[in-house]
Design a protein around this motif. Sequence first.
Motif, PDB file in Angstrom:
ATOM      1  N   ARG A 127       0.664  -1.359  -0.292  1.00 47.00           N
ATOM      2  CA  ARG A 127       0.050  -0.237   0.020  1.00 47.00           C
ATOM      3  C   ARG A 127       0.599   1.736  -0.095  1.00 47.00           C
ATOM      4  O   ARG A 127       0.188   1.999  -0.757  1.00 47.00           O
ATOM      5  N   THR A 128       1.952   1.143   0.275  1.00 50.21           N
ATOM      6  CA  THR A 128       2.722   2.044   0.879  1.00 50.21           C
ATOM      7  C   THR A 128       3.435   1.947  -0.050  1.00 50.21           C
ATOM      8  O   THR A 128       3.848   3.225  -0.803  1.00 50.21           O
ATOM      9  N   VAL A 129       3.959   1.488  -1.304  1.00 53.10           N
ATOM     10  CA  VAL A 129       4.857   1.088  -2.695  1.00 53.10           C
ATOM     11  C   VAL A 129       3.626   1.887  -3.775  1.00 53.10           C
ATOM     12  O   VAL A 129       4.406   2.978  -4.483  1.00 53.10           O
ATOM     13  N   GLU A 130       2.277   1.177  -3.545  1.00 53.91           N
ATOM     14  CA  GLU A 130       1.714   2.454  -4.426  1.00 53.91           C
ATOM     15  C   GLU A 130       1.421   4.050  -4.304  1.00 53.91           C
ATOM     16  O   GLU A 130       1.399   4.265  -5.342  1.00 53.91           O
ATOM     17  N   THR A 131       1.187   3.456  -3.037  1.00 52.74           N
ATOM     18  CA  THR A 131       0.982   5.313  -2.470  1.00 52.74           C
ATOM     19  C   THR A 131       2.193   6.256  -3.317  1.00 52.74           C
ATOM     20  O   THR A 131       2.071   6.920  -4.178  1.00 52.74           O
ATOM     21  N   ALA A 132       3.645   5.603  -2.885  1.00 51.14           N
ATOM     22  CA  ALA A 132       4.765   6.407  -3.347  1.00 51.14           C
ATOM     23  C   ALA A 132       4.309   6.912  -5.841  1.00 51.14           C
ATOM     24  O   ALA A 132       5.899   7.625  -5.417  1.00 51.14           O
ATOM     25  N   GLY A 133       4.623   5.511  -5.395  1.00 49.91           N
ATOM     26  CA  GLY A 133       4.592   5.845  -6.715  1.00 49.91           C
ATOM     27  C   GLY A 133       3.182   6.589  -7.708  1.00 49.91           C
ATOM     28  O   GLY A 133       3.773   7.697  -8.568  1.00 49.91           O
ATOM     29  N   ILE A 134       2.163   6.080  -6.803  1.00 50.09           N
ATOM     30  CA  ILE A 134       1.133   7.997  -7.557  1.00 50.09           C
ATOM     31  C   ILE A 134       1.456   8.629  -7.079  1.00 50.09           C
ATOM     32  O   ILE A 134       1.650  10.226  -7.779  1.00 50.09           O
ATOM     33  N   ILE A 135       2.462   9.112  -5.944  1.00 46.05           N
ATOM     34  CA  ILE A 135       2.930  10.585  -5.501  1.00 46.05           C
ATOM     35  C   ILE A 135       3.977  11.015  -6.261  1.00 46.05           C
ATOM     36  O   ILE A 135       4.136  12.014  -6.941  1.00 46.05           O
ATOM     37  N   ARG A 136       4.710  10.137  -7.079  1.00 43.64           N
ATOM     38  CA  ARG A 136       6.255  10.516  -8.281  1.00 43.64           C
ATOM     39  C   ARG A 136       5.562  10.991  -8.946  1.00 43.64           C
ATOM     40  O   ARG A 136       5.939  11.658  -9.570  1.00 43.64           O
ATOM     41  N   SER A 137       4.585  10.150  -9.768  1.00 46.07           N
ATOM     42  CA  SER A 137       3.670  10.122 -11.307  1.00 46.07           C
ATOM     43  C   SER A 137       3.580  11.854 -11.185  1.00 46.07           C
ATOM     44  O   SER A 137       3.122  12.227 -12.793  1.00 46.07           O
ATOM     45  N   THR A 138       2.513  12.511 -10.178  1.00 48.56           N
ATOM     46  CA  THR A 138       1.267  13.199  -9.926  1.00 48.56           C
ATOM     47  C   THR A 138       2.665  14.058  -9.601  1.00 48.56           C
ATOM     48  O   THR A 138       2.654  15.529 -10.817  1.00 48.56           O
ATOM     49  N   LEU A 139       3.588  14.268  -9.497  1.00 45.36           N
ATOM     50  CA  LEU A 139       4.351  15.511  -8.423  1.00 45.36           C
ATOM     51  C   LEU A 139       5.082  16.034 -10.946  1.00 45.36           C
ATOM     52  O   LEU A 139       5.491  16.661 -10.709  1.00 45.36           O
ATOM     53  N   THR A 140       5.734  14.243 -10.775  1.00 44.76           N
ATOM     54  CA  THR A 140       6.607  15.015 -12.478  1.00 44.76           C
ATOM     55  C   THR A 140       5.739  15.335 -13.396  1.00 44.76           C
ATOM     56  O   THR A 140       5.806  16.542 -13.912  1.00 44.76           O
ATOM     57  N   ALA A 141       4.295  14.852 -12.809  1.00 49.53           N
ATOM     58  CA  ALA A 141       3.156  15.212 -14.308  1.00 49.53           C
ATOM     59  C   ALA A 141       2.952  16.886 -14.170  1.00 49.53           C
ATOM     60  O   ALA A 141       2.739  17.361 -14.968  1.00 49.53           O
ATOM     61  N   LEU A 142       3.247  17.284 -12.648  1.00 51.55           N
ATOM     62  CA  LEU A 142       3.136  18.363 -12.800  1.00 51.55           C
ATOM     63  C   LEU A 142       4.362  19.451 -12.934  1.00 51.55           C
ATOM     64  O   LEU A 142       3.994  21.246 -11.687  1.00 51.55           O
ATOM     65  N   GLY A 143       5.178  19.221 -12.543  1.00 51.01           N
ATOM     66  CA  GLY A 143       6.591  19.703 -13.133  1.00 51.01           C
ATOM     67  C   GLY A 143       7.765  19.705 -12.363  1.00 51.01           C
ATOM     68  O   GLY A 143       8.606  20.525 -12.068  1.00 51.01           O
ATOM     69  N   VAL A 144       7.650  18.759 -10.711  1.00 46.46           N
ATOM     70  CA  VAL A 144       8.368  18.576  -9.937  1.00 46.46           C
ATOM     71  C   VAL A 144       9.656  18.015 -10.929  1.00 46.46           C
ATOM     72  O   VAL A 144       9.738  16.999 -11.637  1.00 46.46           O
ATOM     73  N   PRO A 145      10.781  18.240 -11.403  1.00 45.61           N
ATOM     74  CA  PRO A 145      12.088  17.520 -12.342  1.00 45.61           C
ATOM     75  C   PRO A 145      12.935  16.561 -11.555  1.00 45.61           C
ATOM     76  O   PRO A 145      12.447  16.911  -9.908  1.00 45.61           O
ATOM     77  N   ALA A 146      12.915  15.563 -12.688  1.00 48.43           N
ATOM     78  CA  ALA A 146      13.895  13.967 -11.975  1.00 48.43           C
ATOM     79  C   ALA A 146      13.555  14.087 -11.250  1.00 48.43           C
ATOM     80  O   ALA A 146      15.160  13.502  -9.602  1.00 48.43           O
ATOM     81  N   ILE A 147      12.630  13.281 -10.668  1.00 49.49           N
ATOM     82  CA  ILE A 147      12.554  12.658  -9.447  1.00 49.49           C
ATOM     83  C   ILE A 147      12.107  11.148  -9.480  1.00 49.49           C
ATOM     84  O   ILE A 147      11.623  10.539 -10.625  1.00 49.49           O
ATOM     85  N   ALA A 148      13.824   9.922  -9.226  1.00 46.31           N
ATOM     86  CA  ALA A 148      14.262   8.789  -9.080  1.00 46.31           C
ATOM     87  C   ALA A 148      12.722   8.104  -8.621  1.00 46.31           C
ATOM     88  O   ALA A 148      12.001   8.347  -7.442  1.00 46.31           O
ATOM     89  N   GLU A 149      12.489   7.065  -9.781  1.00 46.97           N
ATOM     90  CA  GLU A 149      11.694   6.088  -8.507  1.00 46.97           C
ATOM     91  C   GLU A 149      11.854   5.504  -7.012  1.00 46.97           C
ATOM     92  O   GLU A 149      12.928   5.748  -6.254  1.00 46.97           O
ATOM     93  N   PRO A 150      10.692   5.429  -6.167  1.00 52.95           N
ATOM     94  CA  PRO A 150      11.166   6.009  -4.538  1.00 52.95           C
ATOM     95  C   PRO A 150      12.112   4.565  -4.229  1.00 52.95           C
ATOM     96  O   PRO A 150      12.037   3.580  -4.429  1.00 52.95           O
ATOM     97  N   THR A 151      12.955   4.977  -3.227  1.00 54.28           N
ATOM     98  CA  THR A 151      13.491   3.746  -2.312  1.00 54.28           C
ATOM     99  C   THR A 151      12.609   3.112  -1.313  1.00 54.28           C
ATOM    100  O   THR A 151      12.389   4.064  -0.503  1.00 54.28           O
ATOM    101  N   LEU A 152      12.399   2.032  -1.228  1.00 53.42           N
ATOM    102  CA  LEU A 152      11.773   1.302   0.007  1.00 53.42           C
ATOM    103  C   LEU A 152      12.767   1.417   0.746  1.00 53.42           C
ATOM    104  O   LEU A 152      13.454   0.491   0.584  1.00 53.42           O
ATOM    105  N   HIS A 153      12.787   0.961   2.173  1.00 52.46           N
ATOM    106  CA  HIS A 153      12.999   0.405   3.524  1.00 52.46           C
ATOM    107  C   HIS A 153      12.541  -0.152   4.154  1.00 52.46           C
ATOM    108  O   HIS A 153      10.965   0.462   5.064  1.00 52.46           O
TER     109      HIS A 153
END
Length: 227
Positions: free
Chosen positions: A93-119
């Motif tokens: 549930r957190t991996v999916e959430t992080a992926g959506i946050i990344r794709s949304t921020l990227t689509a809205l112009g936040v640059p160069a966000i790498a794939e989320p790091t899991l820990h």
Amino acid sequence: MTLTYNHLPIQLKNHYILARHGYSLANHDHLICSHPDIAIPPTGGPLGTGYGLHEKGKQQVKESATLLATHLDGKYDRLAPEPVKIFCSPFKRTVETAGIIRSTLTALGVPAIAEPTLHLALRERWFGDFDMTSDDNYDVCWADDATTPDHGEHSKHNVEAPTAVCDRATRFIVDEIEARMEGKIVVLVCHGDICQIAATAFMRIEPWRQREIKHVNTAEWRDTLEL
């Protein structure tokens, strides 16, 4: 006051956002789902695809991430390499959430966000004997946290102590983030109790007071500079 389980330095090198996962399949079934062996795999759960996000939760996260993009505008150097970093719990549930946050921020112009790091340090609080039982049992755990003198340190139900959650979360921030980067916006995608307990660490108050502070609902985020 020195809190031995809170390892955050007074001066932090990075700017932290605490984000809770969206409404999940476990939330929908009113289940506590805190064991990595159950919560990480892409199998099991009500749909056979693991305990990931409910469709409602996916939409929640997209809407919340849109607000986050606006909030972060002007708070980072757009020319810096990877100005925003995302770390998350390895639970589905957190991996999916992080992926959506990344794709949304990227689509809205936040640059160069790498794939989320899991820990694993960002995993859900372990709820012991209450795992895979009704989420009504959260109230039992929180009542134990609030009760002196133990404050959940010696749980009769094998629940992870608030100080233990604080210890692992803040050690992770210091060892894996503060020691390796600076000047970043760091989004930590995790779970309800660890979000609340991490917030107490940034506020420099005891972790068992987590229910005294404003609750982080599903898909919500908190800017730690505003706590």
